[in-house]
Design a protein around this motif. Structure first.
Motif, PDB file in Angstrom:
ATOM      1  N   GLY A   1      43.321   6.714   5.748  1.00 41.34           N
ATOM      2  CA  GLY A   1      41.878   6.529   5.827  1.00 41.34           C
ATOM      3  C   GLY A   1      41.482   5.777   7.088  1.00 41.34           C
ATOM      4  N   PRO A   2      40.781   6.410   8.025  1.00 43.12           N
ATOM      5  CA  PRO A   2      40.463   5.741   9.290  1.00 43.12           C
ATOM      6  C   PRO A   2      39.542   4.537   9.127  1.00 43.12           C
ATOM      7  N   VAL A   3      38.599   4.579   8.201  1.00 43.17           N
ATOM      8  CA  VAL A   3      37.678   3.455   8.011  1.00 43.17           C
ATOM      9  C   VAL A   3      38.458   2.211   7.613  1.00 43.17           C
ATOM     10  N   LYS A   4      39.314   2.348   6.640  1.00 47.96           N
ATOM     11  CA  LYS A   4      40.114   1.216   6.162  1.00 47.96           C
ATOM     12  C   LYS A   4      40.984   0.652   7.270  1.00 47.96           C
ATOM     13  N   ILE A   5      41.664   1.505   8.021  1.00 48.76           N
ATOM     14  CA  ILE A   5      42.604   1.032   9.044  1.00 48.76           C
ATOM     15  C   ILE A   5      41.865   0.398  10.215  1.00 48.76           C
ATOM     16  N   VAL A   6      40.752   0.978  10.625  1.00 49.32           N
ATOM     17  CA  VAL A   6      39.961   0.391  11.716  1.00 49.32           C
ATOM     18  C   VAL A   6      39.499  -1.003  11.342  1.00 49.32           C
TER      19      VAL A   6
END
Length: 365
Positions: free
Chosen positions: A245-250
């Motif tokens: 999940g890009p949102v979580k990792i960012v």
């Protein structure tokens, strides 16, 4: 074009870049009628020739380790976090509030609390730019620059009135209680019978910075979260396809980055000034970018690059003290190192890759 071996990319390219910067700096020094050999001697002696010089070199290096690691973590996630300056300022506010909150009986109790305060305030200051990047596509460079300016204005407001002690004319908080004073390297080595300069500001946060380098290495290369951060940095499309999940990792990467930047304040605010002053970072957040780029975003490289920039800061100060070289030229020398090791990295790497590829083809023939 053939890629360079890992050791050449990590060691040889930065070394050649550093040599080019040194040669150009020598020409600039010659141009104003000074001896570059004598200038180098003064810098080396001033930075490494005494425990006093070592103390200041390591003090500056400690600060740059934190800000370099902060940029490196965000960079692995594919983000250019230029906001370490503001995140460190707010980290300083967190450290100051913690140190002033209680009459701490001993630094061993105050240090973990101050670290938590600095890291939390720094991380929270990175949260909004991270959220805007992850959910709205706002460019992280623009938002973090804005937050740097907001942090400076906020600190100016707080130190100008709210946190300034009654009757004081300084834009600063009250001095921290004695129990919130960190031991210097002199204090730690004296019981062992080792002499070290009492005037040098290097303190126990040096070991915290070294520990942070180790923890970041473990995080990035030995944990699932670190793998996901690196995968996102390589390709957001591929990482999304892999279920990351890009949102979580960012958001997580920026929180870690901001927390590391905030930890810098333990060294500067708690360890040296023993109170919160205006502009406690003095540009260290931006120097951390150069440190991370030169260190190839690897914690070991960040550690070594931080020592180099500590040398440049302390040696440059000695150069301005003992020669007629103006302080502005010392800043130019530091800028040349940043230019060649950061911005002009490909100018060195690409010819070396062509030469390496030609050598390999010749050997095969």
């Amino acid at each position: 074009m053939d890629r360079l071996p890992g050791w050449a990319d990590a060691v040889l390219v930065p070394l050649v870049s550093l040599l080019l910067a040194a040669v150009l700096s020598a020409l600039v020094i010659l141009g104003i009628g000074e001896s570059p050999v004598e200038a180098l001697r003064i810098m080396v002696t001033g930075a490494f020739g005494s425990t006093y010089g070592w103390g200041y070199t390591l003090y500056y290096a400690t600060t740059f380790m934190f800000t370099g690691l902060a940029f490196a973590v965000a960079s692995h996630a594919g983000m250019f976090n230029i906001g370490a300056e503001g995140q460190a300022m707010l980290g300083g506010l967190g450290v100051a509030l913690v140190c002033l909150a209680l009459p701490w009986p001993h630094w061993a109790f105050a240090l973990p609390a101050a670290m938590a305060g600095g890291a939390v305030f720094g991380a929270l200051w990175a949260l909004v730019p991270a959220w805007l990047q992850a959910t709205r596509g706002s460019h992280i460079v623009i938002t973090t620059i804005m937050f740097n300016l907001i942090a400076a204005a906020l600190l100016n407001y707080l130190l100008g009135g709210v946190l300034r002690p009654a009757g004081s004319v300084d834009s600063a908080t009250a001095r921290f209680p004695e129990g919130a004073t960190l031991p210097t390297l002199h204090d730690m080595l004296a019981p062992l019978g080792i002499s070290f300069s009492k005037a040098a500001p290097v303190n126990i946060s040096l070991f915290v910075a070294v520990l942070a380098c180790l923890i970041v290495w473990l995080l990035i290369w030995r944990t699932r979260l670190g793998y996901e951060i690196r995968a996102l940095g390589y390709s957001q499309t591929a990482s999304r396809y892999a279920g990351i999940g890009p949102v979580k990792i960012v958001v997580l990467a920026m929180l870690i980055s901001g927390g590391l930047a905030g930890l810098m304040a333990v060294n500067v605010v708690m360890g040296e000034a023993e109170r919160l002053l205006l502009n406690p970072t003095e540009g260290a957040g931006f120097i951390g970018i150069a440190v991370a780029l030169m260190g190839r975003n690897h914690p070991l490289g960040v550690f070594l690059a931080a020592i180099l920039f500590g040398f440049l800061y302390q040696g440059g100060g000695e150069l301005g003290l003992w020669t007629s070289i103006p302080r502005e030229l010392i800043v130019v020398i530091q800028a040349l190192v940043i230019l060649f090791t950061g911005a002009l990295d490909n100018m060195v790497r690409m010819p070396m890759e062509r030469a390496y590829g030609a050598l390999r083809r010749r050997r095969r023939a």
